[in-house]
Design a protein around this motif. Structure first.
Motif, short mmCIF file in Angstrom:
data_model
loop_
_atom_site.label_atom_id
_atom_site.label_comp_id
_atom_site.label_asym_id
_atom_site.label_seq_id
_atom_site.Cartn_x
_atom_site.Cartn_y
_atom_site.Cartn_z
N SER A 104 32.50 51.65 35.78
CA SER A 104 32.02 51.12 37.10
C SER A 104 30.87 50.09 36.78
N GLN A 105 29.99 50.70 35.88
CA GLN A 105 28.70 49.96 35.72
C GLN A 105 29.03 48.43 34.93
N GLY A 106 30.13 48.60 33.92
CA GLY A 106 30.54 47.36 33.34
C GLY A 106 31.30 46.49 34.22
N ALA A 107 31.99 47.24 34.74
CA ALA A 107 32.88 46.37 35.99
C ALA A 107 31.90 45.53 36.94
N LYS A 163 42.10 29.61 38.30
CA LYS A 163 41.33 28.86 37.65
C LYS A 163 41.04 29.85 36.27
N GLU A 164 40.96 31.07 36.57
CA GLU A 164 40.68 32.01 35.46
C GLU A 164 41.95 32.21 34.72
N TYR A 165 43.15 32.24 35.33
CA TYR A 165 44.39 32.38 34.44
C TYR A 165 44.79 31.09 33.79
N PRO A 191 44.48 45.39 35.37
CA PRO A 191 43.25 46.65 35.52
C PRO A 191 42.28 45.68 35.04
N THR A 192 42.09 44.38 34.72
CA THR A 192 40.90 43.78 34.07
C THR A 192 40.16 42.99 35.18
N TYR A 222 39.98 39.76 37.51
CA TYR A 222 41.20 39.68 38.72
C TYR A 222 41.05 40.89 39.45
N ARG A 223 40.75 42.15 39.27
CA ARG A 223 40.51 43.01 40.12
C ARG A 223 39.69 42.67 41.34
N ALA A 224 38.52 41.99 41.10
CA ALA A 224 37.77 41.61 42.15
C ALA A 224 38.49 40.61 43.03
N HIS A 225 38.89 39.58 42.35
CA HIS A 225 39.70 38.68 43.14
C HIS A 225 40.74 39.30 43.91
N LEU A 226 41.59 40.20 43.33
CA LEU A 226 42.46 40.94 44.34
C LEU A 226 42.02 41.76 45.21
#
Length: 205
Positions: A4-7, A66-68, A181-182, A185-189
């Motif tokens: 969670s810290q890394g994310a 944009k990321e994709y 899981p990365t 994208y997880r934050a955007h979703l």
């Protein structure tokens, strides 16, 4: 076990980058509507089609795209086309331009979009349920209904915009990445589904 810290640090870095991105969906909606309705288009009129919540959803779709694609111009083009189609559809509907058959198609399209929203949120909330083919099929159903509903009203350029939008969002690889899981994208979703869920609760989708 999730780090969670890394994310979190990735998300914080991501948000800092995004604040530097001046792309604004609400401004684009205003521009699109002014082109259609002239200078009389007001901010309150734009809110008919693109409110704060849907604007936030569009923003997250933009950042994920944009990321994709790794291509800012392409991401902007996808979202600009989406806004133009939404606004044009809204203007046609509010000005009673659809005949009875077209209204049936528009109603089917709205129900299909509702199904898409429910499915997208469900896949996010319930682990191990995501199926890219299911989402892609619903998106392509939306595409076909939209083409049929606006056939009499819009130009081939608008039909091209519709295909451009759905070619991207119904791409199974994009969907798999978005639901992966990365970060980021997880934050955007997460934000995307929060916005869509609010639209569902408010009866706006």
């Amino acid at each position: 076990v999730r780090n969670s810290q890394g994310a979190g640090s990735k998300v914080r870095g991501l948000r800092k980058t995004e604040t530097m991105d001046v792309f604004n969906t609400k401004n684009l909606a205003m521009q699109a509507q002014k082109k259609l309705l002239g200078k009389m288009a007001s901010k309150s009129m734009v809110n008919i089609f693109i409110d704060d919540t849907s604007s936030e959803v569009l923003d997250e779709l933009y950042y994920a795209t944009k990321e994709y694609t790794r291509n800012k111009k392409e991401a902007q083009k996808v979202i600009k086309n989406l806004i133009k189609v939404v606004v044009k559809l809204g203007v046609l509907y509010r000005n009673n331009q659809f005949n009875a058959d077209e209204l049936m198609l528009v109603d089917k399209f709205r129900k299909k979009v509702h199904q898409l929203a429910m499915t997208a949120v469900s896949f996010h909330q319930i682990d191990f349920t995501f199926d890219r083919r299911v989402l892609a099929n619903i998106l392509n159903d939306c595409r076909e209904l939209l083409h049929q509903a606006i056939k009499r009203h819009l130009t081939s350029k608008s039909h091209g915009r519709i295909d451009h939008i759905f070619n991207h969002f119904a791409n199974c690889e994009f969907l798999a990445t978005l639901y992966g899981p990365t970060e980021p994208y997880r934050a955007h979703l997460q934000k995307l589904c929060e916005g869509v869920n609010k639209m569902l609760e408010d009866g706006n989708i």
